[in-house]
Each structure stands twice: as structure tokens, then as C-alpha cells.
Write an enzyme that holds these catalytic residues in place. Structure first.
Site, PDB file in Angstrom:
ATOM      1  N   CYS A  88      -1.765  -9.698 -17.902  1.00 50.66           N
ATOM      2  CA  CYS A  88      -2.678  -8.871 -17.117  1.00 50.66           C
ATOM      3  C   CYS A  88      -4.017  -9.587 -17.005  1.00 50.66           C
ATOM      4  CB  CYS A  88      -2.849  -7.511 -17.789  1.00 50.66           C
ATOM      5  SG  CYS A  88      -4.094  -6.463 -16.986  1.00 50.66           S
ATOM      6  N   CYS A 113      -6.839  -7.212 -19.048  1.00 46.17           N
ATOM      7  CA  CYS A 113      -6.869  -7.039 -20.511  1.00 46.17           C
ATOM      8  C   CYS A 113      -6.075  -8.080 -21.293  1.00 46.17           C
ATOM      9  CB  CYS A 113      -6.405  -5.642 -20.901  1.00 46.17           C
ATOM     10  SG  CYS A 113      -4.615  -5.392 -20.796  1.00 46.17           S
ATOM     11  N   CYS A 148      -0.507  -1.986 -15.640  1.00 47.18           N
ATOM     12  CA  CYS A 148      -0.557  -2.465 -17.017  1.00 47.18           C
ATOM     13  C   CYS A 148      -0.588  -1.243 -17.928  1.00 47.18           C
ATOM     14  CB  CYS A 148      -1.802  -3.317 -17.230  1.00 47.18           C
ATOM     15  SG  CYS A 148      -2.063  -3.797 -18.953  1.00 47.18           S
ATOM     16  N   CYS A 169       7.248  -6.752  -7.690  1.00 51.98           N
ATOM     17  CA  CYS A 169       6.488  -7.483  -6.679  1.00 51.98           C
ATOM     18  C   CYS A 169       5.013  -7.360  -7.081  1.00 51.98           C
ATOM     19  CB  CYS A 169       6.765  -6.845  -5.322  1.00 51.98           C
ATOM     20  SG  CYS A 169       6.138  -7.766  -3.926  1.00 51.98           S
TER      21      CYS A 169
END
Length: 159
Positions: free
Chosen positions: A61, A64, A110, A133
């Protein structure tokens, strides 16, 4: 066994960022990253910097640092966005019903910071038949052998 009930199966702390942590993480985003991650935008197809990435590694991510996908689950979908058939850990990617744009889709976020990553569709390859995707700007690629990003200073480790 850890005393932290927010650990994923792979040992990552899924505790959401505190307000000061979130403010610090968001301040580090570019305008395009903020538009996609925080405001559920989409980057233009065939423009993302990770579309052609083929090196061994982990896709984390961008906000984070949580690992979301591994290189060996990436495939060429022809859609113009990086596509994966499975997440790094099922607990790291959250599915949310999305009824925007006059259709029903499953948005992927996330699981730790709740940032928008992309969408998942039921038209991927075996073994899952799923196609995650994902926007390139939502991800940070970490080459195999390099340390994972740890912007929350939690000391997460791949177990």
C-alpha cells in the site's frame, strides 16, 4: 502467539492509523496519489508506472506500507492496470460494495488504512478466477530482498 488481536495471518498489524499517523501519511502523498487513494479516483489506463513491472517482489500500500500483492500473482490482463489473481494475505485487502458510475462493483481497499486500491472482478485466471485491478499510484513496489516500507513504525515482518 501474539497478544495483538489485530494481527493478520501473516503477522502484520492491521490496527488503523491514529489521527496523527494518518495526517503524517497523507501529507506525504502526491496530488495524484491523494486523488486515487483518499478520494477513490482511478488513474488513466496504460499510464501507471507499475503496469510493466516484472521483477520479483511485493506490492505494498502506498499510504501505509501494508503488503497487498506478490509478484508471482501478477498477470497481464490487457486492461491497462496492474492485475493480480490473489492478495498477499486475504486479511490485507478489504472488499466494499461500490455502486458508483451506474454499476455494481467490488472496490478493494487496504485493510489497515482503508485507502482505495482498485476493484476486483470475477474474470481472472486460475486458481482463483479473480482479477484484482489495481491503480499503480496506490502501490509501492519493493524488490525481493529489500526491506518493506514501515511508515507507521510498527516493525511488521514477513513470517
Amino acid at each position: 502467539m501474539s497478544d495483538n488481536p489485530n494481527l493478520s495471518a501473516t503477522g502484520f498489524d492491521l490496527t488503523p492509523p491514529t489521527a496523527p499517523e494518518r495526517q503524517r501519511l497523507e501529507a506525504d502523498l502526491t496530488a495524484e496519489e491523494a486523488r486515487v487513494l483518499l478520494h477513490h479516483g482511478t488513474e488513466a489506463p496504460f499510464c501507471g508506472g507499475l503496469l510493466g513491472e516484472k521483477s520479483p517482489g511485493v506490492y505494498c500500500c502506498r499510504e501505509c506500507g501494508l503488503p497487498l500483492f506478490e509478484h508471482h500473482t501478477k498477470f497481464e490482463s490487457g486492461t491497462g492496470w496492474p492485475s493480480f489473481y490473489a492478495p498477499f494475505d486475504e486479511g490485507h485487502v478489504k472488499a466494499v460494495r461500490d455502486v458508483s458510475h451506474g454499476m455494481v462493483r467490488i472496490e478493494t481497499r487496504c485493510a489497515r488504512c482503508d485507502s482505495h486500491q482498485g476493484h476486483v472482478f470475477p474474470d481472472g485466471p486460475a486458481p482463483t478466477r479473480l482479477r484484482y485491478c489495481i491503480n499503480s499510484v496506490s502501490l509501492q513496489f519493493v524488490k525481493a530482498g529489500d526491506p518493506l516500507p514501515d511508515p507507521l513504525h510498527r516493525g511488521d515482518k514477513i513470517t
